[in-house]
Structure formats: C-alpha cells, structure tokens
Enzyme design. Structure first.
Site, PDB file in Angstrom:
ATOM      1  N   HIS A 152      -7.894   6.758  11.168  1.00 37.92           N
ATOM      2  CA  HIS A 152      -7.539   5.210  11.131  1.00 37.92           C
ATOM      3  C   HIS A 152      -5.958   5.146  10.885  1.00 37.92           C
ATOM      4  O   HIS A 152      -5.635   4.053  10.551  1.00 37.92           O
ATOM      5  CB  HIS A 152      -8.369   4.379  10.117  1.00 37.92           C
ATOM      6  N   ARG A 182       0.699  -1.171   0.088  1.00 34.28           N
ATOM      7  CA  ARG A 182      -0.203  -0.176   0.080  1.00 34.28           C
ATOM      8  C   ARG A 182       0.759   1.314  -0.031  1.00 34.28           C
ATOM      9  O   ARG A 182       0.493   2.254  -0.604  1.00 34.28           O
ATOM     10  CB  ARG A 182      -1.046  -0.247   1.099  1.00 34.28           C
ATOM     11  N   SER A 204     -18.895   4.093   2.620  1.00 29.66           N
ATOM     12  CA  SER A 204     -20.039   3.207   2.806  1.00 29.66           C
ATOM     13  C   SER A 204     -20.637   3.526   4.087  1.00 29.66           C
ATOM     14  O   SER A 204     -21.857   2.860   4.291  1.00 29.66           O
ATOM     15  CB  SER A 204     -19.639   1.938   2.550  1.00 29.66           C
ATOM     16  N   VAL A 262      -5.917   6.133   4.949  1.00 25.73           N
ATOM     17  CA  VAL A 262      -4.641   6.137   5.604  1.00 25.73           C
ATOM     18  C   VAL A 262      -3.591   6.721   4.533  1.00 25.73           C
ATOM     19  O   VAL A 262      -2.355   6.726   4.699  1.00 25.73           O
ATOM     20  CB  VAL A 262      -3.984   4.686   5.921  1.00 25.73           C
TER      21      VAL A 262
HETATM   22  P1  NAD Z   1     -15.589   1.505   1.804  1.00 29.91           P
HETATM   23  O1  NAD Z   1     -14.676   1.041   0.748  1.00 29.91           O
HETATM   24  O2  NAD Z   1     -16.469   0.636   2.702  1.00 29.91           O
HETATM   25  O3  NAD Z   1     -16.660   2.430   0.811  1.00 29.91           O
HETATM   26  C1  NAD Z   1     -16.156   3.196  -0.348  1.00 29.91           C
HETATM   27  C2  NAD Z   1     -17.133   4.171  -0.771  1.00 29.91           C
HETATM   28  O4  NAD Z   1     -16.688   5.094  -1.694  1.00 29.91           O
HETATM   29  C3  NAD Z   1     -18.608   3.235  -1.236  1.00 29.91           C
HETATM   30  O5  NAD Z   1     -19.700   3.879  -0.745  1.00 29.91           O
HETATM   31  C4  NAD Z   1     -18.321   3.792  -2.834  1.00 29.91           C
HETATM   32  O6  NAD Z   1     -19.528   3.908  -3.344  1.00 29.91           O
HETATM   33  C5  NAD Z   1     -17.627   5.008  -2.796  1.00 29.91           C
HETATM   34  N1  NAD Z   1     -16.796   5.473  -4.025  1.00 29.91           N
HETATM   35  C6  NAD Z   1     -16.386   4.589  -4.916  1.00 29.91           C
HETATM   36  N2  NAD Z   1     -15.861   5.294  -6.021  1.00 29.91           N
HETATM   37  C7  NAD Z   1     -16.067   6.799  -5.578  1.00 29.91           C
HETATM   38  C8  NAD Z   1     -15.608   7.907  -6.260  1.00 29.91           C
HETATM   39  N3  NAD Z   1     -14.995   8.045  -7.486  1.00 29.91           N
HETATM   40  N4  NAD Z   1     -16.149   9.185  -5.585  1.00 29.91           N
HETATM   41  C9  NAD Z   1     -16.751   8.859  -4.556  1.00 29.91           C
HETATM   42  N5  NAD Z   1     -17.100   7.860  -3.820  1.00 29.91           N
HETATM   43  C10 NAD Z   1     -16.728   6.735  -4.373  1.00 29.91           C
HETATM   44  O7  NAD Z   1     -14.762   2.648   2.315  1.00 29.91           O
HETATM   45  P2  NAD Z   1     -14.663   3.389   3.826  1.00 29.91           P
HETATM   46  O8  NAD Z   1     -16.112   3.632   4.182  1.00 29.91           O
HETATM   47  O9  NAD Z   1     -13.759   4.322   3.898  1.00 29.91           O
HETATM   48  O10 NAD Z   1     -14.259   2.062   4.959  1.00 29.91           O
HETATM   49  C11 NAD Z   1     -13.209   1.422   4.637  1.00 29.91           C
HETATM   50  C12 NAD Z   1     -12.045   1.267   5.337  1.00 29.91           C
HETATM   51  O11 NAD Z   1     -10.783   0.672   4.822  1.00 29.91           O
HETATM   52  C13 NAD Z   1     -11.687   2.551   5.998  1.00 29.91           C
HETATM   53  O12 NAD Z   1     -11.394   2.331   7.513  1.00 29.91           O
HETATM   54  C14 NAD Z   1     -10.271   3.083   5.504  1.00 29.91           C
HETATM   55  O13 NAD Z   1      -9.288   3.253   6.566  1.00 29.91           O
HETATM   56  C15 NAD Z   1      -9.665   1.731   4.872  1.00 29.91           C
HETATM   57  N6  NAD Z   1      -9.252   1.955   3.398  1.00 29.91           N
HETATM   58  C16 NAD Z   1      -8.530   3.185   3.320  1.00 29.91           C
HETATM   59  C17 NAD Z   1      -8.078   3.225   1.923  1.00 29.91           C
HETATM   60  C18 NAD Z   1      -7.293   4.756   1.703  1.00 29.91           C
HETATM   61  O14 NAD Z   1      -6.741   5.113   2.600  1.00 29.91           O
HETATM   62  N7  NAD Z   1      -7.220   5.210   0.370  1.00 29.91           N
HETATM   63  C19 NAD Z   1      -8.475   2.618   0.837  1.00 29.91           C
HETATM   64  C20 NAD Z   1      -9.247   1.355   1.167  1.00 29.91           C
HETATM   65  C21 NAD Z   1      -9.631   1.006   2.425  1.00 29.91           C
END
Ligand code: NAD
Length: 233
Positions: free
Chosen positions: A104, A56, A171, A88
């Site tokens: 987180h 990551r 989500s 993160v």
């Molecule tokens: P989630 O994966 O549960 O939900 C992702 C949401 O993003 C969904 O509702 C989806 O419809 C939406 N989405 C998808 N494409 C999008 C776009 N282009 N624009 C706006 N929205 C869009 O994510 P969460 O609710 O953040 O929970 C996941 C957990 O996993 C968190 O605790 C997080 O720390 C971790 N995580 C972090 C990362 C990161 O740091 N980038 C990536 C993956 C997971």
C-alpha cells in the site's frame, strides 16, 4: 533454508505506538478514511490529505520497531523470509528485515499526482506547490482505497512457492491484500497471530491453519517456537 512468507498489517506496529485502523471506532487517527485516503479526498481537499500524511510521517520519526518486527528480522538467520506488508511505515526495514514489499505504498516516498512512477524520497512535510522534477504536484506515494495495487503481482509471485505462510496483525478486511493466501500452495502451514483474529473465507478454506490469538510481541516468538524450532521445519 525454507521460504517463509509473512503478511503483516497495522497490528504489528501497534506496540510501537502507531494506531491501527479498525481497532477503536472505525476511524483512522480521528478521520474517516474517505476524508483522507481516497483519490476523491485528494481532489476535494488536498490540504487535509497532505496534513494527515505529514502527521503520520512526523510520528514515524518518533517511534521504533518493537519485539514483533525484531523477531521477524531475526528469523532471517535460519530461513528465507519475505515480508509483504500493508503498512506504510518503515519499521520492518528499521528492524533489519531485508525483503519487504509494501503493498500500500510508503510514507517516506512521494510521487507525482499524474504518474505512479517514479517515486522520490520524502522525509519531511509535503505541501501544495511541491512539484516533481517534471513539474507536477507531488502526493504521498500511498495506494489509496479505490486505487489499483501495483505490487500485487509481485506479492502473488512471492507466495507461489512458500513453505509456510504467517499472517500478523491484520483484520483481513482490506482486499486484495486479504486474498493473498490463495496464491500460496494450499497444503502448507498457515499461522495467524492477532489478539482479535478474524479468519476470512480464504483462510478458513485452508486445511492447515493455526491461530495464535496474541499480540505480535508474544505471538511471534510463540510461532517461532512452535513452527520453526520445535519441528524439523
Ligand atoms: P486493521 O486496522 O484493519 O486491523 C488491525 C489488526 O491488528 C486487528 O485485527 C487487530 O486485532 C490487530 N492488532 C491490534 N493490536 C495488535 C498487536 N499488538 N499485535 C498484533 N495484532 C494487533 O489493519 P489492516 O488489516 O492492516 O488494514 C488497515 C489499512 O490501513 C492498511 O491498508 C494499512 O495500509 C493502513 N494502516 C497502516 C498503518 C501503518 O502503516 N502502521 C497504520 C494504520 C492503518
């Protein structure tokens, strides 16, 4: 200047090329979260956990902030904007946002497996045998599922006197982050930008909710137009 509190999730970084967690198959980059993002996983197979977060972290060096991150940073010209992110990654900071609270944890930090504090900068790979200055094994400074969320109180304090609450790309399934809205004044406007919005019970109870079912890159500019420019907000 009004105070805008923004709760972001993995979705805001999707258009930068970082996969979300729940979108596809309930797996996070081909792993069940129990394998890589829990204290039990760390005890069972620390090599796998370190490798997962090393991947990551390497990926983070190859991606850039997208229109969504940049639009939030630009909002600071006119308002006090406080971002509370579940992510993160460091894409909000790189876009120019100056108040970013990571609920987180952060990929670019490490800490002792024994103590939450302090954390240390971490830009490269972590391996078994990498020790903190006090001599204990370093682990990613990530809040794993099942662990307490040390920044929750500060996040709740930020929400208390918000004038507007924006939610982007989450989500609303991971608690306590998904609960944060309850710390904000109930009568303020709540906006939720997500192509697949899942309004949870807390948000459903608010009287003034507007859902923009779009990606961050188009939904946030629409929010700015509607909520910030087109009114005397
Ligand atoms: P989630 O994966 O549960 O939900 C992702 C949401 O993003 C969904 O509702 C989806 O419809 C939406 N989405 C998808 N494409 C999008 C776009 N282009 N624009 C706006 N929205 C869009 O994510 P969460 O609710 O953040 O929970 C996941 C957990 O996993 C968190 O605790 C997080 O720390 C971790 N995580 C972090 C990362 C990161 O740091 N980038 C990536 C993956 C997971």
């Amino acid at each position: 200047m009004k105070k805008i509190v923004v709760l972001t999730g993995a979705g805001i970084s999707a258009e930068s090329g970082i996969k979300t967690f729940r979108d596809a198959d309930g797996l996070w980059e081909n792993h069940r979260l129990e394998e890589v993002a829990t204290p039990e996983a760390w005890r069972r197979n620390p090599e796998l956990v370190l490798r997962f977060y090393n991947e990551r972290r390497r990926q983070l060096h190859t991606v850039r902030p997208n229109e969504g991150h940049l639009a939030l940073a630009a909002l600071e010209k006119h308002h006090r904007v406080h971002i509370i992110t579940q992510n993160v990654d460091d894409l909000h900071e790189r876009a120019g946002s100056t108040s970013v609270l990571h609920l987180h944890g952060e990929l670019l930090k490490a800490r002792s497996e024994r103590h939450e504090h302090p954390s240390y900068p971490c830009t490269g790979d972590l391996a078994l045998g990498d020790l903190c200055p006090k001599g204990t094994q370093l682990r990613p400074d990530i809040v794993w599922f099942g662990e307490a969320v040390p920044m929750l109180e500060r996040a709740a304090d930020l929400c208390e006197d918000a004038d507007l609450f924006l939610i982007v790309g989450t989500s609303l399934q991971v608690y306590p982050a998904a609960n944060l809205m309850k710390y904000a004044p109930w009568h303020i406007p709540f906006y939720y930008v997500d192509p697949n919005p899942q309004v949870n019970v807390i948000l459903a109870a608010m009287p003034n909710v507007r859902v923009i079912a779009e990606k961050a890159s188009t939904g946030i500019p629409k929010f700015v137009q509607e909520a910030v420019k087109a009114t005397d907000f």
